[in-house]
Motif scaffolding. Structure first.
Motif, PDB file in Angstrom:
ATOM      1  N   ALA A 111      13.581 -13.228 -34.052  1.00  0.00           N
ATOM      2  CA  ALA A 111      12.187 -12.984 -33.680  1.00  0.00           C
ATOM      3  C   ALA A 111      11.920 -11.485 -33.688  1.00  0.00           C
ATOM      4  CB  ALA A 111      11.901 -13.559 -32.296  1.00  0.00           C
ATOM      5  N   ARG A 112      10.798 -11.098 -34.245  1.00  0.00           N
ATOM      6  CA  ARG A 112      10.473  -9.675 -34.331  1.00  0.00           C
ATOM      7  C   ARG A 112      10.025  -9.107 -32.997  1.00  0.00           C
ATOM      8  NH1 ARG A 112       6.529  -8.257 -39.104  1.00  0.00           N
ATOM      9  NH2 ARG A 112       7.035  -6.206 -38.246  1.00  0.00           N
ATOM     10  N   GLN A 113       9.444  -9.957 -32.145  1.00  0.00           N
ATOM     11  CA  GLN A 113       8.884  -9.473 -30.891  1.00  0.00           C
ATOM     12  C   GLN A 113       9.208 -10.417 -29.751  1.00  0.00           C
ATOM     13  OE1 GLN A 113       4.684  -8.998 -31.443  1.00  0.00           O
ATOM     14  NE2 GLN A 113       4.886  -7.746 -33.273  1.00  0.00           N
ATOM     15  N   GLY A 114       9.340  -9.847 -28.568  1.00  0.00           N
ATOM     16  CA  GLY A 114       9.448 -10.615 -27.340  1.00  0.00           C
ATOM     17  C   GLY A 114       8.446 -10.058 -26.343  1.00  0.00           C
ATOM     18  N   PHE A 115       8.293 -10.738 -25.210  1.00  0.00           N
ATOM     19  CA  PHE A 115       7.259 -10.344 -24.257  1.00  0.00           C
ATOM     20  C   PHE A 115       7.804 -10.306 -22.833  1.00  0.00           C
ATOM     21  CE2 PHE A 115       5.297 -12.300 -27.895  1.00  0.00           C
ATOM     22  CZ  PHE A 115       4.250 -11.442 -28.200  1.00  0.00           C
ATOM     23  N   LEU A 116       7.397  -9.296 -22.106  1.00  0.00           N
ATOM     24  CA  LEU A 116       7.654  -9.199 -20.675  1.00  0.00           C
ATOM     25  C   LEU A 116       6.336  -9.421 -19.943  1.00  0.00           C
ATOM     26  CD1 LEU A 116       9.942  -6.027 -20.453  1.00  0.00           C
ATOM     27  CD2 LEU A 116      10.618  -8.360 -19.839  1.00  0.00           C
ATOM     28  N   GLY A 144      -5.866  -1.161 -19.940  1.00  0.00           N
ATOM     29  CA  GLY A 144      -6.336  -1.899 -18.778  1.00  0.00           C
ATOM     30  C   GLY A 144      -7.034  -0.987 -17.788  1.00  0.00           C
ATOM     31  N   ASP A 145      -7.423  -1.564 -16.639  1.00  0.00           N
ATOM     32  CA  ASP A 145      -8.075  -0.785 -15.581  1.00  0.00           C
ATOM     33  C   ASP A 145      -7.008  -0.071 -14.758  1.00  0.00           C
ATOM     34  OD1 ASP A 145     -10.629  -1.558 -16.315  1.00  0.00           O
ATOM     35  OD2 ASP A 145     -10.551  -3.374 -15.107  1.00  0.00           O
ATOM     36  N   LEU A 146      -6.450   0.971 -15.328  1.00  0.00           N
ATOM     37  CA  LEU A 146      -5.302   1.630 -14.707  1.00  0.00           C
ATOM     38  C   LEU A 146      -5.678   2.427 -13.467  1.00  0.00           C
ATOM     39  CD1 LEU A 146      -3.398   2.870 -17.892  1.00  0.00           C
ATOM     40  CD2 LEU A 146      -3.431   0.608 -16.828  1.00  0.00           C
ATOM     41  N   ASP A 147      -6.948   2.772 -13.313  1.00  0.00           N
ATOM     42  CA  ASP A 147      -7.368   3.513 -12.120  1.00  0.00           C
ATOM     43  C   ASP A 147      -7.449   2.619 -10.887  1.00  0.00           C
ATOM     44  OD1 ASP A 147      -7.568   5.846 -13.567  1.00  0.00           O
ATOM     45  OD2 ASP A 147      -9.692   5.567 -14.028  1.00  0.00           O
ATOM     46  N   LEU A 148      -7.485   1.314 -11.101  1.00  0.00           N
ATOM     47  CA  LEU A 148      -7.583   0.379  -9.987  1.00  0.00           C
ATOM     48  C   LEU A 148      -6.215   0.224  -9.328  1.00  0.00           C
ATOM     49  CD1 LEU A 148      -9.380  -1.626  -8.476  1.00  0.00           C
ATOM     50  CD2 LEU A 148      -8.783  -3.346 -10.172  1.00  0.00           C
ATOM     51  N   PRO A 149      -6.119   0.350  -7.998  1.00  0.00           N
ATOM     52  CA  PRO A 149      -4.824   0.187  -7.329  1.00  0.00           C
ATOM     53  C   PRO A 149      -4.213  -1.181  -7.619  1.00  0.00           C
ATOM     54  CG  PRO A 149      -6.452   1.117  -5.827  1.00  0.00           C
ATOM     55  CD  PRO A 149      -7.200   0.680  -7.052  1.00  0.00           C
ATOM     56  N   GLY A 150      -2.878  -1.246  -7.584  1.00  0.00           N
ATOM     57  CA  GLY A 150      -2.176  -2.495  -7.834  1.00  0.00           C
ATOM     58  C   GLY A 150      -2.326  -3.462  -6.670  1.00  0.00           C
ATOM     59  N   PRO A 151      -1.794  -4.672  -6.838  1.00  0.00           N
ATOM     60  CA  PRO A 151      -0.882  -5.044  -7.917  1.00  0.00           C
ATOM     61  C   PRO A 151      -1.588  -5.379  -9.227  1.00  0.00           C
ATOM     62  CG  PRO A 151      -1.201  -6.903  -6.450  1.00  0.00           C
ATOM     63  CD  PRO A 151      -1.927  -5.750  -5.830  1.00  0.00           C
ATOM     64  N   HIS A 152      -0.803  -5.270 -10.300  1.00  0.00           N
ATOM     65  CA  HIS A 152      -1.255  -5.641 -11.633  1.00  0.00           C
ATOM     66  C   HIS A 152      -0.284  -6.658 -12.232  1.00  0.00           C
ATOM     67  CE1 HIS A 152      -3.380  -1.761 -11.286  1.00  0.00           C
ATOM     68  NE2 HIS A 152      -4.187  -2.193 -12.226  1.00  0.00           N
ATOM     69  N   LEU A 153      -0.814  -7.501 -13.081  1.00  0.00           N
ATOM     70  CA  LEU A 153       0.008  -8.349 -13.934  1.00  0.00           C
ATOM     71  C   LEU A 153       0.017  -7.669 -15.297  1.00  0.00           C
ATOM     72  CD1 LEU A 153       1.567 -11.035 -13.867  1.00  0.00           C
ATOM     73  CD2 LEU A 153      -0.497 -12.146 -14.738  1.00  0.00           C
ATOM     74  N   VAL A 154       1.219  -7.379 -15.808  1.00  0.00           N
ATOM     75  CA  VAL A 154       1.344  -6.578 -17.026  1.00  0.00           C
ATOM     76  C   VAL A 154       2.052  -7.384 -18.110  1.00  0.00           C
ATOM     77  CG1 VAL A 154       2.142  -4.403 -18.008  1.00  0.00           C
ATOM     78  CG2 VAL A 154       1.542  -4.520 -15.579  1.00  0.00           C
ATOM     79  N   LEU A 155       1.434  -7.449 -19.278  1.00  0.00           N
ATOM     80  CA  LEU A 155       2.046  -8.085 -20.440  1.00  0.00           C
ATOM     81  C   LEU A 155       2.494  -6.994 -21.401  1.00  0.00           C
ATOM     82  CD1 LEU A 155       2.705 -10.706 -22.022  1.00  0.00           C
ATOM     83  CD2 LEU A 155       0.432 -10.508 -23.069  1.00  0.00           C
ATOM     84  N   LEU A 156       3.783  -6.989 -21.728  1.00  0.00           N
ATOM     85  CA  LEU A 156       4.359  -5.994 -22.632  1.00  0.00           C
ATOM     86  C   LEU A 156       4.916  -6.681 -23.867  1.00  0.00           C
ATOM     87  CD1 LEU A 156       6.448  -3.930 -20.035  1.00  0.00           C
ATOM     88  CD2 LEU A 156       4.185  -3.345 -20.920  1.00  0.00           C
ATOM     89  N   VAL A 157       4.709  -6.072 -25.022  1.00  0.00           N
ATOM     90  CA  VAL A 157       5.337  -6.561 -26.246  1.00  0.00           C
ATOM     91  C   VAL A 157       6.528  -5.658 -26.541  1.00  0.00           C
ATOM     92  CG1 VAL A 157       3.733  -5.237 -27.700  1.00  0.00           C
ATOM     93  CG2 VAL A 157       5.011  -7.131 -28.676  1.00  0.00           C
TER      94      VAL A 157
END
Length: 295
Positions: A111-116, A144-157
């Motif tokens: 697979a060329r890509q995976g996701f976190l 994303g709305d990075l200025d907004l305090p966490g928590p955040h759900l983050v999808l990484l490739v």
């Protein structure tokens, strides 16, 4: 062909590119319309029902593991353009990234890509920050709305570099209500107001009223309103709309025209939330709807 999210019911797929829609330069304001990763994350959250908060009778209090498990289950319904199911190439902990398990799986699966898919305490344009773990640096940046305090759900490739090591290439971060509730939010104020609405939902449950809170969510993002459904046993006793700050059709002071008022909508603002007008409106609507429907 690059790996991407695919709707089960349609042949189209959402391509996850490695180089398009890069984060804005310092000082630039990011557009709310997200990249492919943002649309993929929203679509996955909607599939997992993270945009719906049913009454306690239908969904007991959940924790972080339950929220993540729901997303992994939904990922099993998504087929990538490589032919893999998303759940086969998705990790919800950073450990496999650091210990090499993610890279080994991608190599074995060809697979060329995976996701976190990670819960972050905070997010910067180049890193995912955790409470008690090392930051995860993202090569091409995070949207994303990075200025907004966490928590955040983050999808990484992620991809594998020539040395066989996993590299996080791009990411999208969506602010959520809390680690125990992955409902998307667009501001810190929405978090506070949603907490108050959930508390009211729990009180209504004690009086035999089932309250469901929903926010429309799809590949184009999330709606600027909450929909509140009220039921007693099998009878619907009310359908309310709460319009959130930022909607172009609502005045800043929360005043609405008669047409909108007839639809059972209320324009929520920090002012009418803090002075009690919002809660008073909710209570009045619940009582009136209950009386009109035999409650």
């Amino acid at each position: 062909m690059q790996d991407g999210f695919a709707r089960i019911s349609a042949p189209e797929f959402l391509s996850i590119s490695l180089d398009n829609a890069l984060p804005p330069l310092p000082g630039e304001k990011p557009e709310r319309i997200a990249s492919d990763l943002g649309r993929g994350l929203w679509s996955l959250m909607a599939r997992a029902g993270r945009n719906v908060l049913p009454g306690p009778a239908h969904r007991s209090e959940l924790g972080l593991t339950d929220e993540l498990d729901a997303l992994v289950e939904a990922a099993g319904q998504v087929v990538l353009t490589s032919g893999h199911r998303l759940s086969e190439l998705l990790w919800t902990r950073s450990g496999p990234y650091w210990n090499g398990a993610l890279a080994r799986t991608l190599i074995l699966q060809q697979a060329r890509q995976g996701f976190l898919l990670l819960l972050a305490q905070a997010v910067t344009p180049r890193a995912v920050l955790f409470g008690h773990a090392s930051p995860l640096v993202v090569e091409l940046g995070i949207e994303g709305d990075l200025d907004l305090p966490g928590p955040h759900l983050v999808l990484l490739v992620c991809t594998v570099d020539p040395t066989g090591k996993a590299v996080a290439r791009r990411g999208y971060a969506q602010a959520i209500k809390s680690a125990r509730c992955f409902m998307p939010v667009g501001s810190a104020f929405e978090r506070d107001a949603l907490e108050a609405l959930i508390a009211l939902r729990d009180k209504l449950d004690c009086h035999g009223v089932d309250c469901t809170i929903m926010r429309d969510l799809g590949e184009d993002g999330f709606a600027r309103e909450w929909q509140v459904g009220l039921r007693r046993e099998e009878t619907t006793i009310g359908q309310l709309r709460i319009v959130l700050p930022g909607d172009a059709g609502i005045a800043e002071d929360g005043e609405m025209g008669a047409a909108m008022a007839k639809d059972g909508a209320y324009a929520l603002t920090p002012a009418n939330f803090e002075d009690g007008r919002f809660v008073a409106w909710l209570e009045r609507e619940i009582v009136e709807n209950g009386a009109a429907n035999g409650g």
